[in-house]
Design an enzyme around this catalytic site. Sequence first.
Site, PDB file in Angstrom:
ATOM      1  N   LYS A 196       1.301  14.409   0.196  1.00 55.64           N
ATOM      2  CA  LYS A 196      -0.077  14.718  -0.218  1.00 55.64           C
ATOM      3  C   LYS A 196      -0.245  16.211  -0.524  1.00 55.64           C
ATOM      4  O   LYS A 196      -1.223  16.635  -1.106  1.00 55.64           O
ATOM      5  CB  LYS A 196      -1.066  14.261   0.862  1.00 55.64           C
ATOM      6  CG  LYS A 196      -1.102  12.741   1.037  1.00 55.64           C
ATOM      7  CD  LYS A 196      -2.075  12.339   2.126  1.00 55.64           C
ATOM      8  CE  LYS A 196      -2.009  10.861   2.482  1.00 55.64           C
ATOM      9  NZ  LYS A 196      -2.772  10.005   1.529  1.00 55.64           N
ATOM     10  N   THR A 225      -8.413   6.594  -2.213  1.00 51.28           N
ATOM     11  CA  THR A 225      -9.776   6.052  -2.293  1.00 51.28           C
ATOM     12  C   THR A 225     -10.775   7.181  -2.062  1.00 51.28           C
ATOM     13  O   THR A 225     -11.907   7.110  -2.541  1.00 51.28           O
ATOM     14  CB  THR A 225      -9.997   4.928  -1.259  1.00 51.28           C
ATOM     15  OG1 THR A 225      -9.443   5.344   0.000  1.00 51.28           O
ATOM     16  CG2 THR A 225      -9.343   3.646  -1.703  1.00 51.28           C
ATOM     17  N   LYS A 249      -7.802  14.209   4.140  1.00 49.19           N
ATOM     18  CA  LYS A 249      -6.936  13.030   4.140  1.00 49.19           C
ATOM     19  C   LYS A 249      -5.871  13.261   5.199  1.00 49.19           C
ATOM     20  O   LYS A 249      -5.765  14.360   5.742  1.00 49.19           O
ATOM     21  CB  LYS A 249      -6.285  12.838   2.765  1.00 49.19           C
ATOM     22  CG  LYS A 249      -5.632  14.123   2.223  1.00 49.19           C
ATOM     23  CD  LYS A 249      -5.057  13.943   0.823  1.00 49.19           C
ATOM     24  CE  LYS A 249      -6.107  14.028  -0.253  1.00 49.19           C
ATOM     25  NZ  LYS A 249      -6.046  12.968  -1.245  1.00 49.19           N
ATOM     26  N   ARG A 250      -5.080  12.215   5.497  1.00 50.83           N
ATOM     27  CA  ARG A 250      -3.988  12.422   6.435  1.00 50.83           C
ATOM     28  C   ARG A 250      -3.097  13.574   5.950  1.00 50.83           C
ATOM     29  O   ARG A 250      -2.948  13.786   4.748  1.00 50.83           O
ATOM     30  CB  ARG A 250      -3.163  11.137   6.575  1.00 50.83           C
ATOM     31  CG  ARG A 250      -3.860  10.074   7.395  1.00 50.83           C
ATOM     32  CD  ARG A 250      -4.082  10.496   8.826  1.00 50.83           C
ATOM     33  NE  ARG A 250      -2.845  10.493   9.565  1.00 50.83           N
ATOM     34  CZ  ARG A 250      -2.573   9.644  10.569  1.00 50.83           C
ATOM     35  NH1 ARG A 250      -3.476   8.768  10.974  1.00 50.83           N
ATOM     36  NH2 ARG A 250      -1.422   9.716  11.187  1.00 50.83           N
ATOM     37  N   LYS A 274     -14.538   8.377  -3.906  1.00 42.32           N
ATOM     38  CA  LYS A 274     -15.775   8.746  -3.196  1.00 42.32           C
ATOM     39  C   LYS A 274     -16.280  10.101  -3.682  1.00 42.32           C
ATOM     40  O   LYS A 274     -17.482  10.292  -3.909  1.00 42.32           O
ATOM     41  CB  LYS A 274     -15.531   8.782  -1.681  1.00 42.32           C
ATOM     42  CG  LYS A 274     -15.145   7.417  -1.106  1.00 42.32           C
ATOM     43  CD  LYS A 274     -14.508   7.505   0.293  1.00 42.32           C
ATOM     44  CE  LYS A 274     -13.815   6.193   0.636  1.00 42.32           C
ATOM     45  NZ  LYS A 274     -12.945   6.288   1.828  1.00 42.32           N
ATOM     46  N   HIS A 284       0.793  -1.233   0.000  1.00 41.66           N
ATOM     47  CA  HIS A 284       0.000   0.000   0.000  1.00 41.66           C
ATOM     48  C   HIS A 284       0.817   1.271   0.000  1.00 41.66           C
ATOM     49  O   HIS A 284       0.262   2.350   0.188  1.00 41.66           O
ATOM     50  CB  HIS A 284      -0.929   0.059   1.219  1.00 41.66           C
ATOM     51  CG  HIS A 284      -1.995  -0.976   1.220  1.00 41.66           C
ATOM     52  ND1 HIS A 284      -3.244  -0.763   0.687  1.00 41.66           N
ATOM     53  CD2 HIS A 284      -1.999  -2.238   1.684  1.00 41.66           C
ATOM     54  CE1 HIS A 284      -3.973  -1.845   0.835  1.00 41.66           C
ATOM     55  NE2 HIS A 284      -3.239  -2.767   1.442  1.00 41.66           N
TER      56      HIS A 284
HETATM   57  C1  26W Z   1       4.291   0.894   9.699  1.00 42.51           C
HETATM   58  C2  26W Z   1       3.611   2.202   9.618  1.00 42.51           C
HETATM   59  C3  26W Z   1       2.678   2.291   8.479  1.00 42.51           C
HETATM   60  C4  26W Z   1       1.338   2.393   8.713  1.00 42.51           C
HETATM   61  C5  26W Z   1       0.466   2.455   7.669  1.00 42.51           C
HETATM   62  C6  26W Z   1       3.148   2.255   7.198  1.00 42.51           C
HETATM   63  C7  26W Z   1       2.290   2.321   6.153  1.00 42.51           C
HETATM   64  C8  26W Z   1       0.936   2.420   6.387  1.00 42.51           C
HETATM   65  C9  26W Z   1      -0.024   2.409   5.239  1.00 42.51           C
HETATM   66  C10 26W Z   1       0.519   1.521   4.136  1.00 42.51           C
HETATM   67  C11 26W Z   1      -0.376   3.739   4.742  1.00 42.51           C
HETATM   68  C12 26W Z   1      -1.645   3.714   3.930  1.00 42.51           C
HETATM   69  O1  26W Z   1      -2.722   3.795   4.476  1.00 42.51           O
HETATM   70  N1  26W Z   1      -1.539   3.658   2.602  1.00 42.51           N
HETATM   71  C13 26W Z   1      -2.664   3.986   1.755  1.00 42.51           C
HETATM   72  O2  26W Z   1      -3.369   2.838   1.365  1.00 42.51           O
HETATM   73  C14 26W Z   1      -4.536   3.164   0.624  1.00 42.51           C
HETATM   74  C15 26W Z   1      -5.297   1.889   0.373  1.00 42.51           C
HETATM   75  O3  26W Z   1      -4.627   1.083  -0.521  1.00 42.51           O
HETATM   76  C16 26W Z   1      -4.170   3.895  -0.652  1.00 42.51           C
HETATM   77  O4  26W Z   1      -5.351   4.281  -1.308  1.00 42.51           O
HETATM   78  C17 26W Z   1      -3.331   5.127  -0.346  1.00 42.51           C
HETATM   79  O5  26W Z   1      -2.869   5.716  -1.542  1.00 42.51           O
HETATM   80  C18 26W Z   1      -2.149   4.734   0.533  1.00 42.51           C
HETATM   81  O6  26W Z   1      -1.432   5.897   0.957  1.00 42.51           O
END
Ligand code: 26W
Length: 826
Positions: free
Chosen positions: A568, A670, A562-563, A674, A371
């Site tokens: 971003k 995502t 969004k975050r 929406k 992701h």
């Molecule tokens: C280990 C810390 C950590 C926590 C969360 C590392 C990475 C993450 C996630 C991978 C971040 C995340 O939420 N990624 C998002 O995933 C969505 C669903 O696939 C995508 O639509 C977003 O573009 C992506 O940033």
Amino acid sequence: MAPRTSKSAPASTNRTPTTAGTAAEHASPYRDHLALDQVVPAEAATPRERFEALARTLRDAIAPNWLKTRALQDSANPKRVYYLSMEFLIGRTLVNNIINMRAESLAQEALAPAPETTWRELIEQEPDAGLGNGGLGRLAACYIDSLATLHIPAMGYGLRYDYGIFRQGIENGQQVEHPDPWLAHSDPWEVVRCGESVSVPIACSFELEHGVLRAVSGGSSRLMGTPYDRPVVGYGGETVNTLRLWKASAPDEFDFREFSGGDFVGAVVDQIVAESVTRVLYPDDSTNAGQALRFVQEYFLVCCSLGDIVARFRKQNKDWQQLPEKVAIQLNDTHPAIAVAELMRLLLDEAHLSWETAWDLTVRTLAYTNHTLLPEALEKWPVRFFERVCPRHLELIYEINRRFLDDVRARYPGDEGRIERMSLVEEGHGRLIRMAHLAIVGSHSVNGVARIHSELLRTRVVSDFAEMYPDRFNNKTNGVTPRRWIQQANPELARLLNATIGDTWLTDLSQLQGLAARADDPKFQEEFRAAKRGAKERFAEWVRTTTGQEVDPTTLFDCQIKRIHEYKRQLLNVLHIVVLYSQLRDNPDLAMPRRTFFFAGKAAPAYRLAKLIIKLINDVARAVDADPRTRDRIRVVFLPNYNVTLAERLIPAADVSEQISTAGYEASGTGNMKFMMNGALTIGTRDGATIEMAEQAGEENLFLFGLTAQQVAESRGWYDPRWHYENEPETRRALDLVFGNHFSPAEPGIYEPIREALLTHGDYFMHLADLTAYAEAHRRIGEVYADPREWTRRAILNVARSGLFSSDRAIAEYAADIWSAEPCLA
Ligand code: 26W
């Protein structure tokens, strides 16, 4: 349906009605729940009591189908899908369950003759289940909805955090974090299954030191995982799958007393220590904080879930060879990647299979979704964590690595650089395990979440692996559930869709195509605009009553929610607002539609620069408001505490969706989908799924701008942000206002870290490179918005062509290409 419907049930006779006769007339499961669970007469019930009673009433209706689904799956013994995720960002459940159960009339009758306000008040009682950070967690929630809707035998596995993502407050423009005790009231949806608890061995013991959990080597211990099940209702209510969340505690009292030598106080302390494993969700989005407790959480999720999965498999199947035919396990990012080692452990140490057989079964059972491309987000865990917590898993990982590197050597003799790059172990000061490598080697499928993302994954991030295992790599473009993101969030639009094309879009979103023929139809256009206007008015009213702020629903609503993260580029958005602010001060006659810029999003608590960007947005908002030359032309609103419920409120009201990440960095997005299905037009870069949205809708129906991913990569060597500062007067003026303390007169120099990031450290995310093109795209927005017929036409075409972005389509692709899973229906 609900069991307690009898009018002669004791509940109705025991009640003391306020008006003689009404009790018998209105006897209902809902009133029974108020009387028997809450022990209040309906007339005197608080909103919270009403919420709980209605939720229970609905659960009564869900329960028989939940049981039926289980019985059916037990007898049919189909292939089951298990979605392992550290995050499930499900938000509220009541209205979603009403929609999916198609129980609108049940809810209406239960509350009748209560006025609409009672209904609204009741809904507001449910806290958001904020068990996730952002996109990855929300995707998991959409996917379990679609799995149930498609009747696929599936289970979600996650953790039952006592505290979800923090509640964000804004004080003096700055983010402050408050705990989110979402379980302070009992949760009406969950069912605790004490009888199905599992035990997880830990090779060390733990101590609490000043409230911080510390692993102490020596002395092994155990954690108990207790499942809390939540029904996952598919649309129509026929299939009800399960989301199983694990809570950690110390093993039962008896064991523990023995373990701690009859030391009662010590045993209680140990209980508290054990429970802290599922106390809180880590609020880091896209950086790997590397905390030991997080490692234990991941290990705990995997051990509990795999133990459960394998036990269920064994109940119905005698032959281990059947495992990949009966079980598909999807790893939501690398967070549960230790599953590779745990499944090997189960097959070797408990099933006593040979290494070769165990490995073949493991790889054919597991699949991994990536992701993020951000290098700082890729998980790497210190070897010493494994040594402390799960040494057997480390031993297995070393053996997996030894055999894997033998294969690499055989294929690429003498290529030691490749060996080093591909190894599961990163050598250095402290050795690290590369979890993405472990997940790729241990899975038969590796997918990205949008076409460009899968491509970059293959060609840049893990190209050595794609070369070695070309057949493993594939794309699954994300999707979102139309039940929550259209029907629930935007009932007025949903009604219009039903009246125009019927209601099959709810389970076949490609049906929205039928709207395209109406894009120029003046009557349909007017109805479409009316739905948008209604949503904007409702949102403005909500903002007014909850924050006291006035927003004007006749202005263009521009939204970036969004975050908060540098990639971003909320900073690009606010810099453009400063450009507009400065232009309006010079030239109050500037032609431009009145705009309200909405921002919402949380910053990771330790991410200093992201928090400073929030502060800048709020400072700019204040200055824009204070100046009579700008106040009536633009407004900036930072909405605190972004969560699923706030997204449901704002997205239907949006005119413009901001998707402006540096190209090559947003895996998919995502929220972009929406907004599209709710009739907002996108201003965005060619990144993530926005590329596929433009392909569907036609580029001419979005406002695309800026560098492409390839241009970003190619200009890394020579890009100089100072060139833009020196040669672009608008850019310079905007930056001079920010760094000259115009927005922060009381806190001079506060934006110095932003200045450094942009001008001294090379502007890694290329804000200044894209600012001019971005301003130009906004100018085009202004022009088109001034022509309501053209704007509405484009908005309708966007909705009509958003069908691809349903999570039903995405899940159907996972089921066909990765899981070989099929619907299981009576
Ligand atoms: C280990 C810390 C950590 C926590 C969360 C590392 C990475 C993450 C996630 C991978 C971040 C995340 O939420 N990624 C998002 O995933 C969505 C669903 O696939 C995508 O639509 C977003 O573009 C992506 O940033």
